[in-house]
Design a protein around this motif. Sequence first.
Motif, PDB file in Angstrom:
ATOM      1  N   ASP A  12      35.482 -33.648 -20.283  1.00 48.13           N
ATOM      2  CA  ASP A  12      36.210 -32.099 -18.951  1.00 48.13           C
ATOM      3  C   ASP A  12      37.111 -33.267 -17.996  1.00 48.13           C
ATOM      4  O   ASP A  12      35.732 -33.457 -17.147  1.00 48.13           O
ATOM      5  N   LEU A  13      37.476 -33.713 -18.233  1.00 49.66           N
ATOM      6  CA  LEU A  13      38.271 -34.732 -17.493  1.00 49.66           C
ATOM      7  C   LEU A  13      38.418 -33.895 -15.789  1.00 49.66           C
ATOM      8  O   LEU A  13      37.743 -34.676 -14.902  1.00 49.66           O
ATOM      9  N   THR A  14      38.502 -32.969 -15.756  1.00 44.91           N
ATOM     10  CA  THR A  14      39.494 -32.225 -14.859  1.00 44.91           C
ATOM     11  C   THR A  14      38.068 -31.350 -13.780  1.00 44.91           C
ATOM     12  O   THR A  14      37.696 -31.645 -12.571  1.00 44.91           O
ATOM     13  N   GLU A  15      37.097 -31.146 -14.543  1.00 46.00           N
ATOM     14  CA  GLU A  15      35.864 -30.771 -14.188  1.00 46.00           C
ATOM     15  C   GLU A  15      34.900 -31.851 -14.013  1.00 46.00           C
ATOM     16  O   GLU A  15      33.895 -31.602 -13.217  1.00 46.00           O
ATOM     17  N   ARG A  16      34.796 -33.333 -14.158  1.00 48.67           N
ATOM     18  CA  ARG A  16      33.974 -34.069 -14.845  1.00 48.67           C
ATOM     19  C   ARG A  16      32.521 -33.645 -15.125  1.00 48.67           C
ATOM     20  O   ARG A  16      31.396 -33.077 -14.488  1.00 48.67           O
ATOM     21  N   ARG A  17      32.803 -33.233 -16.421  1.00 48.00           N
ATOM     22  CA  ARG A  17      31.711 -32.826 -16.812  1.00 48.00           C
ATOM     23  C   ARG A  17      31.372 -33.014 -18.453  1.00 48.00           C
ATOM     24  O   ARG A  17      32.233 -33.377 -18.948  1.00 48.00           O
ATOM     25  N   GLY A 103      25.054 -45.867 -31.302  1.00 49.76           N
ATOM     26  CA  GLY A 103      24.153 -46.132 -30.371  1.00 49.76           C
ATOM     27  C   GLY A 103      23.755 -44.889 -29.106  1.00 49.76           C
ATOM     28  O   GLY A 103      22.541 -44.461 -29.035  1.00 49.76           O
ATOM     29  N   ALA A 104      24.796 -44.631 -29.177  1.00 47.35           N
ATOM     30  CA  ALA A 104      25.058 -43.382 -27.807  1.00 47.35           C
ATOM     31  C   ALA A 104      24.470 -41.589 -27.955  1.00 47.35           C
ATOM     32  O   ALA A 104      24.872 -40.784 -27.473  1.00 47.35           O
ATOM     33  N   GLY A 105      24.427 -42.243 -29.729  1.00 46.21           N
ATOM     34  CA  GLY A 105      23.818 -40.776 -29.863  1.00 46.21           C
ATOM     35  C   GLY A 105      24.814 -39.352 -30.940  1.00 46.21           C
ATOM     36  O   GLY A 105      24.048 -38.398 -30.328  1.00 46.21           O
ATOM     37  N   ILE A 106      26.044 -39.873 -30.461  1.00 40.99           N
ATOM     38  CA  ILE A 106      27.187 -38.616 -30.687  1.00 40.99           C
ATOM     39  C   ILE A 106      27.827 -39.325 -32.230  1.00 40.99           C
ATOM     40  O   ILE A 106      27.792 -40.222 -33.172  1.00 40.99           O
ATOM     41  N   SER A 107      28.703 -38.402 -32.883  1.00 40.66           N
ATOM     42  CA  SER A 107      29.772 -38.527 -33.948  1.00 40.66           C
ATOM     43  C   SER A 107      30.626 -38.930 -34.086  1.00 40.66           C
ATOM     44  O   SER A 107      31.698 -39.084 -34.407  1.00 40.66           O
ATOM     45  N   THR A 108      30.978 -37.861 -32.336  1.00 40.21           N
ATOM     46  CA  THR A 108      32.685 -37.641 -32.042  1.00 40.21           C
ATOM     47  C   THR A 108      32.970 -37.558 -30.871  1.00 40.21           C
ATOM     48  O   THR A 108      31.544 -36.765 -30.017  1.00 40.21           O
ATOM     49  N   LEU A 109      33.460 -38.454 -30.266  1.00 40.28           N
ATOM     50  CA  LEU A 109      33.715 -37.651 -28.448  1.00 40.28           C
ATOM     51  C   LEU A 109      35.723 -37.087 -28.482  1.00 40.28           C
ATOM     52  O   LEU A 109      36.207 -37.797 -29.270  1.00 40.28           O
ATOM     53  N   GLU A 110      35.828 -36.174 -27.749  1.00 40.61           N
ATOM     54  CA  GLU A 110      36.189 -35.486 -27.321  1.00 40.61           C
ATOM     55  C   GLU A 110      36.943 -35.495 -26.083  1.00 40.61           C
ATOM     56  O   GLU A 110      35.849 -35.010 -25.066  1.00 40.61           O
ATOM     57  N   ILE A 111      37.981 -36.018 -25.905  1.00 38.15           N
ATOM     58  CA  ILE A 111      38.756 -36.016 -23.879  1.00 38.15           C
ATOM     59  C   ILE A 111      39.773 -34.617 -24.471  1.00 38.15           C
ATOM     60  O   ILE A 111      40.223 -34.874 -24.376  1.00 38.15           O
ATOM     61  N   THR A 112      38.982 -34.103 -23.007  1.00 34.82           N
ATOM     62  CA  THR A 112      40.285 -33.328 -22.271  1.00 34.82           C
ATOM     63  C   THR A 112      40.806 -33.320 -20.678  1.00 34.82           C
ATOM     64  O   THR A 112      39.361 -34.463 -20.369  1.00 34.82           O
ATOM     65  N   GLY A 113      41.206 -31.867 -20.544  1.00 35.16           N
ATOM     66  CA  GLY A 113      41.659 -32.291 -19.136  1.00 35.16           C
ATOM     67  C   GLY A 113      42.372 -33.699 -18.392  1.00 35.16           C
ATOM     68  O   GLY A 113      42.924 -34.277 -19.173  1.00 35.16           O
ATOM     69  N   ALA A 114      42.692 -33.578 -17.230  1.00 34.59           N
ATOM     70  CA  ALA A 114      42.919 -34.715 -16.622  1.00 34.59           C
ATOM     71  C   ALA A 114      42.258 -35.138 -14.812  1.00 34.59           C
ATOM     72  O   ALA A 114      41.932 -33.701 -14.552  1.00 34.59           O
ATOM     73  N   SER A 115      42.054 -35.734 -15.112  1.00 36.29           N
ATOM     74  CA  SER A 115      41.585 -36.688 -13.123  1.00 36.29           C
ATOM     75  C   SER A 115      42.558 -36.866 -12.508  1.00 36.29           C
ATOM     76  O   SER A 115      43.950 -37.245 -12.770  1.00 36.29           O
ATOM     77  N   ASP A 116      42.162 -36.166 -10.880  1.00 34.79           N
ATOM     78  CA  ASP A 116      43.129 -36.383  -9.755  1.00 34.79           C
ATOM     79  C   ASP A 116      42.680 -38.131  -9.481  1.00 34.79           C
ATOM     80  O   ASP A 116      43.266 -38.594  -8.885  1.00 34.79           O
ATOM     81  N   GLU A 117      41.682 -38.360 -10.195  1.00 35.91           N
ATOM     82  CA  GLU A 117      41.926 -40.040  -9.785  1.00 35.91           C
ATOM     83  C   GLU A 117      41.402 -41.457 -10.926  1.00 35.91           C
ATOM     84  O   GLU A 117      41.007 -40.339 -12.167  1.00 35.91           O
ATOM     85  N   LEU A 118      42.289 -42.142 -11.138  1.00 38.03           N
ATOM     86  CA  LEU A 118      41.345 -43.088 -12.301  1.00 38.03           C
ATOM     87  C   LEU A 118      39.877 -43.219 -12.759  1.00 38.03           C
ATOM     88  O   LEU A 118      39.041 -43.341 -11.846  1.00 38.03           O
ATOM     89  N   LEU A 119      39.601 -42.785 -13.594  1.00 41.27           N
ATOM     90  CA  LEU A 119      37.831 -43.013 -13.416  1.00 41.27           C
ATOM     91  C   LEU A 119      37.528 -44.451 -15.123  1.00 41.27           C
ATOM     92  O   LEU A 119      38.927 -44.459 -15.987  1.00 41.27           O
TER      93      LEU A 119
END
Length: 571
Positions: A12-17, A103-119
Amino acid sequence: MLHAEGPLLTLDLTERRATRTPIDGILERYIGGRGVATALAHDRIPFDADPFGPENRAYLATGPLQLSHTSFTGRMSMTALSPLTDGLASTNAGGYLSREFAGAGISTLEITGASDELLIAHVDDDGVEFEPVPDLVGATVPEVSEHIAETRGLGPENCITIGPAGENLVRFACVMTYDSRAFGRGGLGAVLGSKNLKAVTFSGDAHPEIEIPDPPAMDIHREAATSDDRMKRQGTTGGTEFINENFSLPTRYFEAYEFESAAAIGGDAVEEKKYKKEACSQCAYACKLPTRDEETGVETEGPEFETVYAFGSSQGVGDIVDVMRANELCDTLGMDTISAGVTVAAYLKSEDAFGDAELAREVTKRIAYREDDDELADLLAEGVHRAHDELGVENYTVKGMEFAAHDGRVLHGQGLSYAVANRGGDHMYAGMLSPEYAGEIDPEGTLGKSELLVEKENRNAIRDSAIVCAFGSDYMTPERLATLLGRSDDELLEIGAETIERERHFNNQRGKDIADDDLPYDIPDIEEAIQEYYAERGLREDGTIPSERIEPVAVSLGRESGTHDGSPADD
């Protein structure tokens, strides 16, 4: 059944969580890759979402075969609501990312929200770190890789990255990995740009390599290593002259069907510039094309056939070095070479400037940077569908996506495939071009081809879920794939059909129907053939699918009540 392993990681890029959620049931049902991502996207992206809004979600997914040593499995799949087509779009890329991702231990990445600065988001098997990177605003793909190497000690194989085109919301911006491999079609780079996400890195040792059945696994690997296919020397460009002479190589923005300089940009010309072998992760086939021109110093990976068409014949450019320059420029700036090349070709037509490779490269670069006072770049960054009226050219797109090289005006089954594909004018969705080129079916006519078209769409959905390279179809046969995945072929086709249905249902709920299943040119009996396709799929005559056939799969993930409210009404 063999399927991808690991939880869903939501950023969650809005909350950085970052949160990890088990999705074992979804993985078991849909295998991995495109199947899993489509199921999640259908249930978790609001039907009325803005492609550039924080409510859009992008999914990056691996499959079960990415944990193996088998050739043709070094790929990943990416899915989101496309800013180019305004519908769900999936695309995949090769390289070396898939093993790092697993290797990061996940099967799927979900990206949601929006950051107020480039990340940049750094994902490993211990957690996630969000790094603000204001100094990378406007950075090219290689510049981002250099930053990550210097600060994290990770290589481009650990990353997905966008270039300036993604940041500037070019509707055909792509997501890059390994600097030269692209999640190319549909503009998903612009989705990450709208979220202010410049890159994601993956590292860790959570998933060891697994053993898969042998045979057929090592037969595949052995055959890939020992074959003498022309594609291993020339990639997809090996068929350029054959297609030009016997079918059609769209030329000068579809004005002509044949390019007089095809030999100068075809397979032999590319092979002359190839200076070493290159492959994707664990693959012995090694069909990649590292090329270099000693005289000019131009160095790139490719071009493949679609780029030869888009920046070559489509623009009236007959010099392979010019095509190599354009290929490298698109990789560096993060743009799909097909949509970029065809869009620039439309501009060249409007200016009667076909053959001006220098002008084409200048305009391509301007599109990516999209300066505020550059009205032309701002127009062309929208793609042909949104720019054609002002340019005064025909709208050669389907569902807003620029055509691939395989000409539906000559390959009528492929033309039908373009018309009905949920993704639009893309050649990989079903691939009717292959049996038509090979003479297995008559390229003339559309009637009676829907049964094969549906089967090929379903198979390709499974291919993109496993995930298997399309170039390995002669080795990774349906029988072998069924053995590897532990399901019958009929069961796999049913899973593939369900993925296709979810894509169409999502698009239906955004108001898309038979009016969108259309071509900008006439081919025989196309309206009747579309109805044959609808009947084969069990669709209504208007191209919609009954909602009762679509069962929600993501309720256990806590989908918000009313997520789909405000969209076109469910039927």
